[in-house]
Design a protein around this motif. Structure first.
Motif, PDB file in Angstrom:
ATOM      1  N   PHE A 215       5.614   1.892   0.959  1.00  0.00           N
ATOM      2  CA  PHE A 215       5.115   2.006  -0.473  1.00  0.00           C
ATOM      3  C   PHE A 215       3.578   2.810  -0.671  1.00  0.00           C
ATOM      4  N   GLU A 216       3.084   4.183  -1.132  1.00  0.00           N
ATOM      5  CA  GLU A 216       2.342   4.875  -1.125  1.00  0.00           C
ATOM      6  C   GLU A 216       1.436   4.537  -2.627  1.00  0.00           C
ATOM      7  N   PHE A 217       0.240   4.073  -1.500  1.00  0.00           N
ATOM      8  CA  PHE A 217      -1.038   4.486  -2.907  1.00  0.00           C
ATOM      9  C   PHE A 217      -2.425   5.084  -2.002  1.00  0.00           C
ATOM     10  N   VAL A 218      -3.196   5.706  -3.085  1.00  0.00           N
ATOM     11  CA  VAL A 218      -4.219   5.882  -2.924  1.00  0.00           C
ATOM     12  C   VAL A 218      -5.547   5.423  -2.987  1.00  0.00           C
ATOM     13  N   LEU A 219      -5.848   5.527  -1.943  1.00  0.00           N
ATOM     14  CA  LEU A 219      -7.686   5.078  -1.261  1.00  0.00           C
ATOM     15  C   LEU A 219      -8.939   5.789  -1.557  1.00  0.00           C
ATOM     16  N   ALA A 229      -4.661   9.480   0.686  1.00  0.00           N
ATOM     17  CA  ALA A 229      -2.679   8.641   0.148  1.00  0.00           C
ATOM     18  C   ALA A 229      -2.694   7.871   2.222  1.00  0.00           C
ATOM     19  N   VAL A 230      -2.519   6.350   1.422  1.00  0.00           N
ATOM     20  CA  VAL A 230      -1.978   5.724   2.185  1.00  0.00           C
ATOM     21  C   VAL A 230      -0.563   5.298   2.027  1.00  0.00           C
ATOM     22  N   TRP A 231       0.156   4.494   2.947  1.00  0.00           N
ATOM     23  CA  TRP A 231       1.501   4.491   3.800  1.00  0.00           C
ATOM     24  C   TRP A 231       1.323   2.895   4.266  1.00  0.00           C
ATOM     25  N   ARG A 232       1.975   1.607   3.126  1.00  0.00           N
ATOM     26  CA  ARG A 232       2.141   0.399   3.411  1.00  0.00           C
ATOM     27  C   ARG A 232       3.907   0.149   3.280  1.00  0.00           C
ATOM     28  N   PRO A 233       4.607   0.327   5.075  1.00  0.00           N
ATOM     29  CA  PRO A 233       5.327  -0.660   4.990  1.00  0.00           C
ATOM     30  C   PRO A 233       6.171  -1.350   4.501  1.00  0.00           C
ATOM     31  N   GLU A 234       7.872  -1.599   3.866  1.00  0.00           N
ATOM     32  CA  GLU A 234       7.960  -2.514   3.381  1.00  0.00           C
ATOM     33  C   GLU A 234       9.257  -2.591   3.522  1.00  0.00           C
ATOM     34  N   GLU A 235       9.810  -3.493   3.497  1.00  0.00           N
ATOM     35  CA  GLU A 235      11.209  -4.097   3.216  1.00  0.00           C
ATOM     36  C   GLU A 235      11.239  -5.451   2.179  1.00  0.00           C
ATOM     37  N   ALA A 273      -2.488   6.036   7.381  1.00  0.00           N
ATOM     38  CA  ALA A 273      -3.429   7.053   6.230  1.00  0.00           C
ATOM     39  C   ALA A 273      -2.681   8.246   6.522  1.00  0.00           C
ATOM     40  N   ALA A 274      -1.961   8.976   5.540  1.00  0.00           N
ATOM     41  CA  ALA A 274      -1.347  10.291   5.529  1.00  0.00           C
ATOM     42  C   ALA A 274      -1.597  11.451   6.034  1.00  0.00           C
ATOM     43  N   ASP A 275      -3.343  11.431   6.528  1.00  0.00           N
ATOM     44  CA  ASP A 275      -4.206  12.234   7.245  1.00  0.00           C
ATOM     45  C   ASP A 275      -4.382  12.098   8.642  1.00  0.00           C
ATOM     46  N   THR A 480      -5.854  -2.983  -6.819  1.00  0.00           N
ATOM     47  CA  THR A 480      -6.663  -2.301  -6.121  1.00  0.00           C
ATOM     48  C   THR A 480      -6.925  -0.945  -5.892  1.00  0.00           C
ATOM     49  N   PHE A 481      -7.762  -0.374  -5.663  1.00  0.00           N
ATOM     50  CA  PHE A 481      -8.263   0.850  -5.528  1.00  0.00           C
ATOM     51  C   PHE A 481      -8.369   1.901  -6.557  1.00  0.00           C
ATOM     52  N   ALA A 482      -8.236   0.945  -7.674  1.00  0.00           N
ATOM     53  CA  ALA A 482      -7.777   2.333  -9.074  1.00  0.00           C
ATOM     54  C   ALA A 482      -9.493   2.621  -9.953  1.00  0.00           C
ATOM     55  N   THR A 483      -9.394   3.783  -9.450  1.00  0.00           N
ATOM     56  CA  THR A 483     -10.712   4.625 -10.568  1.00  0.00           C
ATOM     57  C   THR A 483     -10.476   4.835 -12.033  1.00  0.00           C
ATOM     58  N   GLY A 484      -9.756   4.943 -12.269  1.00  0.00           N
ATOM     59  CA  GLY A 484      -9.743   4.970 -13.460  1.00  0.00           C
ATOM     60  C   GLY A 484     -10.258   6.743 -13.304  1.00  0.00           C
ATOM     61  N   SER A 485     -10.002   7.569 -15.174  1.00  0.00           N
ATOM     62  CA  SER A 485     -10.392   8.526 -14.756  1.00  0.00           C
ATOM     63  C   SER A 485     -10.816   8.840 -16.254  1.00  0.00           C
ATOM     64  N   PRO A 486     -11.788  10.502 -17.104  1.00  0.00           N
ATOM     65  CA  PRO A 486     -12.254  10.547 -18.035  1.00  0.00           C
ATOM     66  C   PRO A 486     -11.035  11.500 -18.842  1.00  0.00           C
TER      67      PRO A 486
END
Length: 560
Positions: A215-219, A229-235, A273-275, A480-486
């Motif tokens: 499950f990919e999300f942005v941190l 980019a962060v990857w959390r294993p999900e079954e 982390a992807a990096d 979690t980790f949502a920043t929003g944008s203009p």
């Protein structure tokens, strides 16, 4: 009283006045039209590489049978059903009168080019995001088989897929897929008897999925606002069984159905982390178990209007106009679910036509009302919703230019499973990086001018162009980790290709430029299908991955 009995007797013994279908002749045409003198030799050579659809396959898809009553409504429905078949580009049904008052049918079809190689590309840090090689009409049987490699949620997935619309010559559809992810394997299966013909009165569907993936999300990383980019294993294991019946007049029907679905989500292992760099401590996630029983209700009042070149380059389409309302309501099964809850779903669709303008809207929503919500916490949870508005303006009926306005809004509220939307990427602002501006809600407004070009290769393929502007923003909300944008804006141009001419399959090539402060370089995007419009409504991947229930209403009237 005697007059009533006489009238009933005469009605029962009167001959049936409707013309009947007697013989059906099917002519399966090749994918490429060889009548034009230019390129005839090349077209004939190419057709040798393609096996035309077998007439018996077309007959099984045809909603008319010998002995049935025939009228113009059924003839138009037969054309629409055949055009909706993925391996047919076009179909024409012609009635030939007989001397006895009945009719013979002449069915002429033209195939899609069945051997396809499809590429998905996104500029910037995206790069190659998918590659598929598919045969969509294996030996003229309508079966499809293919190999795929694609990026799903930032990780590479590859595998094999197979489908057939006529299992052992029946009306049952079967689809199978299996493959590998970076952290495991996945397998999916679906067997269904769908609503296709308007005379179909019942439908059933079985579906199963097991997958281990990321499950990919942005941190956000650091005070400068950089994103990782962060990857959390999900079954994930899920299944569903649904069945439905419908009654009423043609295109004026009521549906009643029931379904049971179950889903299990487990989050093993630590996020990475992807990096490859270390991550700060992240909150743990509990296992999700949910089994729900749902009652499905639906009502439709529709007409279908044949058009050309709206969401295809220059292919024939059948626009759905009218109203559809669908609802699902039910409950979780206490001993098979982690939380007792009421489950509600809803969908509303409407579209209309006024001269050269076609406009429509669709709203989908789902959520749970928790029966054991702790004090101070909201009763409603895992609420997901998507709304879309669209308008098409074609100044002249046979013109080459179409203007499209599209508004898409989606979001989540009080989500207990991982949930995050991003503003960039194919489903958001074209030209923005795929993981740009994570948030809980997203709004995008798009305007396109599409043009179909007549050119010296018109006998081979359709060529179109688009010019577009996208405006949108995201809101932080609760995830979690949502920043929003203009508000952000991008603009660009693109190319649309369809092979062979008249095909409903569209290759999309777009170049978009972010505008405003901090603008970046243009980004190239390659994919299949239009980026906006009626065919782009529903099915957002970031929304779908966070659903807790697998019974969904989007395709209720075509299959439960």
């Amino acid at each position: 009283m005697s007059s009533i009995v006489l009238a009933v007797a005469l009605a029962l013994t009167a001959p049936d006045s409707c013309p009947r279908v007697r013989e059906i002749q099917v002519v399966s045409g090749p994918a490429l039209d060889t009548t034009p003198r230019r390129w005839r030799w090349a077209l004939r050579w190419a057709n040798r590489l393609h096996v035309s659809t077998r007439p018996d396959v077309v007959r099984r898809e045809l909603p008319l049978r010998p002995g049935q009553c025939f009228d113009e409504t059924r003839r138009r429905e037969a054309e629409r059903v055949l055009r909706a078949t993925p391996f047919l580009a076009d179909a024409e049904v012609r009635a030939v009168p007989r001397v006895d008052g009945d009719v013979d049918l002449e069915v002429r079809t033209r195939d899609e080019w069945s051997l396809r190689v499809e590429v998905a590309w996104q500029g910037g840090t995206g790069g190659l995001r998918g590659l598929q090689a598919r045969e969509t009409n294996l030996l003229g049987t309508g079966q499809a088989i293919g190999l795929f490699w694609e990026e799903r949620q930032g990780t590479r997935v590859y595998g094999l897929a197979y489908s057939t619309p006529q299992v052992f010559g029946s009306r049952w559809d079967l689809a199978l897929a299996a493959g590998r992810t970076p952290v495991g394997r996945f397998a999916a299966s679906e067997l269904r008897m769908p609503f296709v013909r308007e005379d179909d009165r019942w439908a059933v569907r079985f579906e199963g999925l097991t997958s281990r993936h990321d499950f990919e999300f942005v941190l956000p990383d650091g005070p400068d606002g950089a994103l990782r980019a962060v990857w959390r294993p999900e079954e994930r294991q899920r299944g569903r069984v649904t069945a439905a019946v419908r009654w009423g007049r043609r295109l004026r029907s009521t549906l009643l159905g029931a379904g049971v679905s179950w889903q299990r989500l487990v989050y093993p292992g630590a996020p990475r982390a992807a990096d490859g760099q270390p991550l700060p401590p992240l909150p743990a996630l509990d296992t999700v178990r949910s089994t729900s029983l749902l009652l499905l209700l639906g009502q439709r009042n529709l007409v279908f209007v044949p058009v050309r070149g709206f969401d295809t380059v220059n292919g024939r389409e059948d626009l759905r106009l009218g109203v559809e309302v669908e609802a699902g309501m039910g409950t979780t099964v206490p001993r098979l679910s982690a939380d007792p809850a009421m489950v509600l779903q809803g969908r509303f669709f409407t579209a209309t036509r006024a001269g050269p303008l076609i406009a429509g809207a669709q709203l989908e929503a789902e959520g749970e009302r928790r029966l054991d919500a702790p004090p101070g916490q909201p009763e409603w949870s895992d609420v997901l919703a998507e709304a879309a508005l669209w308008g098409y303006l074609k100044p002249t009926a046979n013109g080459s230019t179409t203007y499209v306005l599209f508004v898409n809004a989606l979001g989540g509220w009080h989500n207990r499973t991982p949930f995050q939307l991003t503003l960039g990427g194919h489903a958001g602002l074209r030209g923005e990086p795929r993981l740009r501006d994570p948030g809980a809600r997203r709004l995008v407004l798009s305007l396109e001018a599409r043009h179909h070009w007549r050119h010296w290769l018109s006998q081979l393929l359709d060529v179109g162009s688009v010019a577009f502007v996208d405006v949108g923003r995201s809101w932080a909300g609760a995830p979690t980790f949502a920043t929003g944008s203009p508000w952000r804006i991008s603009a660009g141009t693109g190319l649309r290709l369809a092979f062979p001419r008249g095909s409903q399959q569209t290759l999309r090539v777009d170049v978009a430029v972010p505008l405003g402060p901090g603008a970046r370089r243009p980004q190239l995007t390659i994919g299949v299908g239009q980026a906006i419009g009626m065919t782009a409504v529903g099915g957002d991947a970031q929304l779908a991955r966070s659903r807790r229930h697998s019974v969904w209403l989007r395709d209720l009237f075509t299959s439960p």
